[in-house]
Design a protein around this motif. Sequence first.
Motif, PDB file in Angstrom:
ATOM      1  N   TYR A 270     -24.891 -26.588  64.981  1.00 45.41           N
ATOM      2  CA  TYR A 270     -24.649 -25.627  63.907  1.00 45.41           C
ATOM      3  C   TYR A 270     -24.413 -24.229  64.458  1.00 45.41           C
ATOM      4  O   TYR A 270     -24.595 -23.971  65.646  1.00 45.41           O
ATOM      5  CB  TYR A 270     -25.832 -25.655  62.931  1.00 45.41           C
TER       6      TYR A 270
ATOM      7  N   ASP B 267     -26.073 -21.629  64.277  1.00 44.79           N
ATOM      8  CA  ASP B 267     -27.223 -20.939  64.888  1.00 44.79           C
ATOM      9  C   ASP B 267     -27.669 -21.632  66.170  1.00 44.79           C
ATOM     10  O   ASP B 267     -28.730 -21.308  66.707  1.00 44.79           O
ATOM     11  CB  ASP B 267     -28.383 -20.812  63.899  1.00 44.79           C
TER      12      ASP B 267
ATOM     13  N   PHE C 199     -14.057 -26.219  55.605  1.00 42.46           N
ATOM     14  CA  PHE C 199     -15.014 -25.399  54.862  1.00 42.46           C
ATOM     15  C   PHE C 199     -14.462 -25.000  53.498  1.00 42.46           C
ATOM     16  O   PHE C 199     -13.284 -25.189  53.212  1.00 42.46           O
ATOM     17  CB  PHE C 199     -15.324 -24.118  55.653  1.00 42.46           C
TER      18      PHE C 199
ATOM     19  N   ASP D   2     -21.100 -20.574  52.044  1.00 40.33           N
ATOM     20  CA  ASP D   2     -21.950 -21.461  52.841  1.00 40.33           C
ATOM     21  C   ASP D   2     -23.408 -21.418  52.394  1.00 40.33           C
ATOM     22  O   ASP D   2     -24.161 -20.498  52.744  1.00 40.33           O
ATOM     23  CB  ASP D   2     -21.842 -21.069  54.323  1.00 40.33           C
TER      24      ASP D   2
ATOM     25  N   PHE E 152     -35.432  -6.080  57.413  1.00 37.36           N
ATOM     26  CA  PHE E 152     -34.249  -6.665  58.034  1.00 37.36           C
ATOM     27  C   PHE E 152     -33.180  -6.823  56.960  1.00 37.36           C
ATOM     28  O   PHE E 152     -33.483  -7.257  55.834  1.00 37.36           O
ATOM     29  CB  PHE E 152     -34.598  -8.026  58.652  1.00 37.36           C
TER      30      PHE E 152
END
Length: 329
Positions: free
Chosen positions: A79, A81, A194, A219, A291
């Motif tokens: 993936y 990440d 996608f 996503d 964040f």
Amino acid sequence: RQTGTVETDAEKHDVEYLTPISIGTPPQDLIVDFDTGSSDLWVFSTEMAAKDIKGQAVYDPNNSSTSEKLQGSTWQITYGDGSSSSGDVYLDTVTIGNLTVPNQAVEAAKKVSDEFTDDPNNDGLLGLGFSSINTVQPTPQNTFFDNVKKNLDTPLFTTDLKHGAPGSYNFGYIDPAAYIGNISWTPVDNSQGFWGFTSPGYAVGTETLRNHSISGIADTGTTLLLLPKSIVKAYYSEVQGAQYDSSQGGYVFPCSPTPPDFVFGVNNGIVTVPGDMVLYAPIDSANQNCFGGIQSDTGIGFSIFGDVALKTSFVVFDAGGLQLGWAAK
Ligand SMILES: CSC[C@H](NC(=O)[C@H](Cc1ccccc1)NC(=O)N1CCOCC1)C(=O)N[C@@H](CC1CCCCC1)[C@@H](O)C(=O)OC(C)C
């Protein structure tokens, strides 16, 4: 023809949305991450080493009278990440809400990376991307949605993700009670597998929309809203005390005052990400600094309209018309 609905639960800080599914006979219940950014349905399984399972539910094909091994088939996925998993494949009955697919390809994990082992609430992924990017070899398999869509009133599904509250995935119908105003439609480019689209522009706070094409994907499996660096810099230039913190890997800023809204265009409509949604999560126990929910898409190759963008809206993933519909709610 059928329709279906299933509730999805937000985890802490809406980091991921987890949804129950059943596999096999008798049904084995697992909770997985529905991911429009991939197209494999894979689950933790009894074929994994015990050390790689820490609290997750597992699929046991030997405990299902309807499982049938897809001889010679394997899968391997990595993936965005960097997390990854791999294994072999069974055909088995999969039920989501009131919708059942009898011979769904269920990808049983033999190996998963540490990110999955260390996420005890997530038992796997259910891809809702296009089947063209399914990783099963030698023959790629269909997603649950591709298999069920012929039975649906209309070949679409909708997402209604929420901030810190259960949301829902609906299949085969658009619930008029789930949104307000009009749905803004935009064509989908599925050439990369996608739900890709191009936004015509963006605005910070109450300013007028700037013409600046943003090509990205919708996503559900990505937590944040990842945009071109130039847009991210323009946004945070209007947030007091914002700075890029390399140790955190992104922009951080004081948790108050609430930062400005971020607006992006969808065809001739707009989607507003409220400033308090850009306050993604505090990075210190004193909740002084936060964040940002908007970060850079550098290195990915396209922007990602992840959960921070999706949870502000009711979104229609229309495979029939190959279009995305965004509406306020
Ligand atoms: C740059 S794309 C990064 C994206 N991952 C993410 O967005 C992960 C999702 C996650 C949540 C909980 C636990 C573990 C992981 N979250 C994440 O990176 N975060 C870091 C910043 O703070 C918010 C959480 C990603 O890889 N999405 C995957 C699905 C994802 C589901 C959860 C397990 C790991 C895989 C998929 O949508 C994908 O690869 O998209 C491609 C097209 C980029």
